[in-house]
Design a protein around this motif. Structure first.
Motif, short mmCIF file in Angstrom:
data_model
loop_
_atom_site.label_atom_id
_atom_site.label_comp_id
_atom_site.label_asym_id
_atom_site.label_seq_id
_atom_site.Cartn_x
_atom_site.Cartn_y
_atom_site.Cartn_z
N ALA A 13 41.30 45.93 36.88
CA ALA A 13 40.81 46.09 35.98
C ALA A 13 42.12 46.38 35.55
CB ALA A 13 40.06 47.78 36.73
N THR A 14 43.05 46.23 35.91
CA THR A 14 44.24 47.19 34.91
C THR A 14 44.92 45.88 34.12
OG1 THR A 14 45.54 46.60 36.93
CG2 THR A 14 44.90 48.65 36.53
N GLY A 15 44.52 44.88 33.97
CA GLY A 15 45.28 43.94 33.08
C GLY A 15 44.44 43.69 32.09
N ASN A 16 45.06 43.11 31.38
CA ASN A 16 44.49 41.96 29.86
C ASN A 16 43.06 42.55 29.38
OD1 ASN A 16 47.80 43.03 29.07
ND2 ASN A 16 47.24 40.73 28.95
N VAL A 17 42.49 41.81 29.80
CA VAL A 17 41.52 41.49 30.27
C VAL A 17 40.48 42.77 30.78
CG1 VAL A 17 39.61 39.62 30.98
CG2 VAL A 17 41.42 38.79 30.50
N GLY A 18 40.45 42.43 32.47
CA GLY A 18 39.52 43.78 33.15
C GLY A 18 39.53 45.36 32.59
N THR A 35 38.46 48.52 40.11
CA THR A 35 39.98 47.99 41.45
C THR A 35 41.64 47.98 40.84
OG1 THR A 35 40.09 45.56 41.69
CG2 THR A 35 38.03 46.57 42.71
N SER A 36 42.38 48.33 41.40
CA SER A 36 43.89 47.68 41.42
C SER A 36 44.55 48.53 43.17
CB SER A 36 44.02 48.83 40.35
OG SER A 36 45.47 49.28 40.69
N ARG A 37 45.21 48.02 43.12
CA ARG A 37 45.98 47.65 44.01
C ARG A 37 46.51 49.36 44.35
NH1 ARG A 37 49.99 42.72 43.75
NH2 ARG A 37 48.65 43.55 41.93
N SER A 38 47.12 49.61 43.03
CA SER A 38 48.23 50.96 42.81
C SER A 38 47.28 51.96 42.33
CB SER A 38 49.41 50.13 42.01
OG SER A 38 49.40 51.06 41.13
N SER A 94 41.07 38.90 38.26
CA SER A 94 42.41 39.46 38.34
C SER A 94 43.41 37.63 38.26
CB SER A 94 42.29 39.93 39.41
OG SER A 94 41.66 38.19 40.81
N GLY A 95 44.76 38.38 39.19
CA GLY A 95 45.16 37.06 38.43
C GLY A 95 45.77 37.00 37.34
N PRO A 96 47.81 37.20 37.13
CA PRO A 96 48.77 36.86 36.50
C PRO A 96 49.45 35.92 36.31
CG PRO A 96 50.38 37.76 39.19
CD PRO A 96 48.17 37.56 38.99
N TYR A 196 42.86 31.17 24.87
CA TYR A 196 43.58 32.31 23.61
C TYR A 196 44.13 33.41 23.86
CZ TYR A 196 39.89 34.85 21.65
OH TYR A 196 39.22 36.06 21.56
N ARG A 197 45.07 33.95 24.19
CA ARG A 197 45.82 34.80 24.04
C ARG A 197 45.74 35.88 23.79
NH1 ARG A 197 48.69 35.95 27.99
NH2 ARG A 197 49.29 37.73 28.43
N ILE A 198 45.40 37.00 25.44
CA ILE A 198 44.48 38.24 24.90
C ILE A 198 46.52 38.88 24.83
CG2 ILE A 198 42.88 39.72 25.80
CD1 ILE A 198 41.60 37.59 26.38
N GLU A 199 46.20 40.02 24.50
CA GLU A 199 47.15 41.09 25.03
C GLU A 199 46.71 42.52 24.93
OE1 GLU A 199 50.02 41.07 25.67
OE2 GLU A 199 51.23 39.11 25.80
N1 LIG Z 1 45.36 37.72 28.58
C1 LIG Z 1 45.09 36.65 28.89
O1 LIG Z 1 45.31 35.77 27.51
C2 LIG Z 1 43.86 35.80 29.61
C3 LIG Z 1 43.89 34.37 29.10
C4 LIG Z 1 42.96 33.00 29.77
C5 LIG Z 1 42.91 33.52 31.09
N2 LIG Z 1 43.26 34.66 31.62
C6 LIG Z 1 42.55 35.36 32.77
O2 LIG Z 1 42.11 36.34 32.74
C7 LIG Z 1 42.51 36.51 33.98
C8 LIG Z 1 43.25 38.32 34.13
O3 LIG Z 1 44.45 37.74 32.48
P1 LIG Z 1 44.96 39.62 32.73
O4 LIG Z 1 45.74 38.50 31.72
O5 LIG Z 1 44.38 40.58 32.50
O6 LIG Z 1 46.07 39.32 33.69
P2 LIG Z 1 47.57 40.61 33.75
O7 LIG Z 1 47.20 41.74 33.13
O8 LIG Z 1 48.59 39.84 34.24
O9 LIG Z 1 47.08 41.19 34.71
C9 LIG Z 1 46.28 40.37 36.35
C10 LIG Z 1 45.86 40.78 37.24
O10 LIG Z 1 45.49 41.12 38.62
C11 LIG Z 1 45.57 41.50 39.73
N3 LIG Z 1 45.73 42.19 41.20
C12 LIG Z 1 44.69 41.85 41.46
N4 LIG Z 1 45.24 41.24 42.87
C13 LIG Z 1 46.74 40.77 42.41
C14 LIG Z 1 48.11 39.62 44.14
N5 LIG Z 1 48.12 39.77 44.89
N6 LIG Z 1 49.05 40.06 42.63
C15 LIG Z 1 48.95 39.99 41.13
N7 LIG Z 1 48.16 40.51 40.91
C16 LIG Z 1 47.22 41.77 41.10
C17 LIG Z 1 46.26 43.27 39.21
O11 LIG Z 1 45.61 43.99 39.18
P3 LIG Z 1 46.99 45.00 40.22
O12 LIG Z 1 48.30 44.86 40.17
O13 LIG Z 1 46.18 46.65 39.32
O14 LIG Z 1 46.51 45.25 41.57
C18 LIG Z 1 46.28 42.58 37.43
O15 LIG Z 1 45.04 43.76 37.20
C19 LIG Z 1 42.60 35.99 35.16
O16 LIG Z 1 42.70 35.27 35.47
C20 LIG Z 1 43.59 34.28 33.52
O17 LIG Z 1 43.58 33.51 34.55
C21 LIG Z 1 43.98 35.71 30.68
#
Ligand SMILES: NC(=O)c1ccc[n+]([C@@H]2O[C@H](COP(=O)([O-])OP(=O)(O)OC[C@H]3O[C@@H](n4cnc5c(N)ncnc54)[C@H](OP(=O)(O)O)[C@@H]3O)[C@@H](O)[C@H]2O)c1
Length: 259
Positions: A13-18, A35-38, A94-96, A196-199
């Motif tokens: 939920a703290t990530g770009n997509v969530g 949810t978040s770990r922090s 989730s997943g960085p 594609y890229r989501i910032e």
């Molecule tokens: N952004 C894009 O451009 C893009 C493009 C294609 C696909 N996606 C997909 O979208 C999903 C989310 O991507 P995002 O861009 O939102 O990622 P992000 O901004 O890097 O955020 C990653 C999220 O993963 C969570 N997380 C939970 N457990 C973790 C752990 N053990 N270690 C590290 N992080 C953990 C983090 O939560 P806490 O740190 O708060 O716990 C954080 O909210 C992924 O499946 C990714 O493949 C994203």
């Protein structure tokens, strides 16, 4: 307020997509368990939403490590015991991104860390929350994946998809099994495959103002522009599908078809 009375559970939920999903569902009247770990990251998320005048009274931030099955099963039990609201929709996002130049340089410890962060949470979420939705009419579960498991390099900078791509291929497997085994249940389980890229909004606006990207760029977007897809999926009849979104045009097309 299409989601009044509905509760959405959102990981990453703290990530770009969530965070984009959190914002859109709150705007549409839902209660959101984020949810978040922090706790600090959740406080920051809440503050950002309030800055943008998004109502946060129905935001339920919970600090949980989604790579820990015991912690997640406690959350599922809180829902069963009604100390948390019953859920209608799950967004597993989730997943960085992991930056390693070569797979052969990755240590076994790093391998485990990557799998623990990018793969295990999606299985843990699935096994704990799908059972709560199987017989729940109108419910949905969206597994968010990326295209890095399908290609060798990402974007104009040609970043090797590497170990991040490997984790995505495992998620495609979870998606395939999930779509198959829930096909006759009430829940609509879908994979949202983003290529594609989501910032986050601040980074996106900075890149636009610096002239590094254009607002008309179809392959680069902001969290806010992307987030509208989540309520659309939750309200749709789409079931057991891989929803592929690789550009702003795909997003417009999908949303138009669900209107
Ligand atoms: N952004 C894009 O451009 C893009 C493009 C294609 C696909 N996606 C997909 O979208 C999903 C989310 O991507 P995002 O861009 O939102 O990622 P992000 O901004 O890097 O955020 C990653 C999220 O993963 C969570 N997380 C939970 N457990 C973790 C752990 N053990 N270690 C590290 N992080 C953990 C983090 O939560 P806490 O740190 O708060 O716990 C954080 O909210 C992924 O499946 C990714 O493949 C994203």
């Amino acid at each position: 307020m299409a989601f009044n009375g509905k509760t959405i559970l959102i990981t990453g939920a703290t990530g770009n997509v969530g965070s984009a999903a959190v914002k859109e569902f709150l705007k549409q009247g839902a209660s959101v368990i984020a949810t978040s770990r922090s706790k600090a990251s959740l406080d920051k998320l809440t503050a950002k939403l309030q800055e943008k005048s998004v109502p946060t009274e129905k935001l339920i931030p919970i600090t949980v490590d989604i790579s820990n099955d015991q912690e997640v099963s406690k959350v599922a039990n809180q829902i069963r015991e009604k100390t948390l609201p019953e859920i209608d929709h799950v967004i597993s996002s989730s997943g960085p991104w992991w930056k390693f130049d070569h797979l052969y340089d990755v240590t076994f410890e790093q391998w485990n860390e990557v799998m623990s962060a990018n793969v295990n949470p999606h299985f843990i979420m699935y096994r704990n929350f799908i059972p709560l939705l199987l017989n729940r009419p109108g419910s949905s579960y969206t597994l968010v994946t990326g295209a890095s498991g399908l290609i060798d390099e990402i974007g104009p900078q040609k970043i090797p998809s590497g170990i991040t791509g490997i984790t995505q291929t495992v998620l495609y497997g979870i998606s395939r099994v999930g779509r198959y085994e829930t096909r006759n249940s009430a829940v609509r389980f879908n994979e949202l495959l983003i290529s594609y890229r989501i910032e986050d909004d601040d980074t996106y606006n900075k890149l636009v103002s610096e002239g590094k990207i254009s607002e008309t760029d179809k392959f680069f977007t902001s969290s806010s522009k992307f987030g509208t897809i989540f309520p659309k999926i939750a309200k749709s009849n789409v079931k057991s599908e891989v929803i592929k979104i690789g550009s702003a045009t795909d997003l417009e097309e999908f949303e138009k078809n669900q209107a």
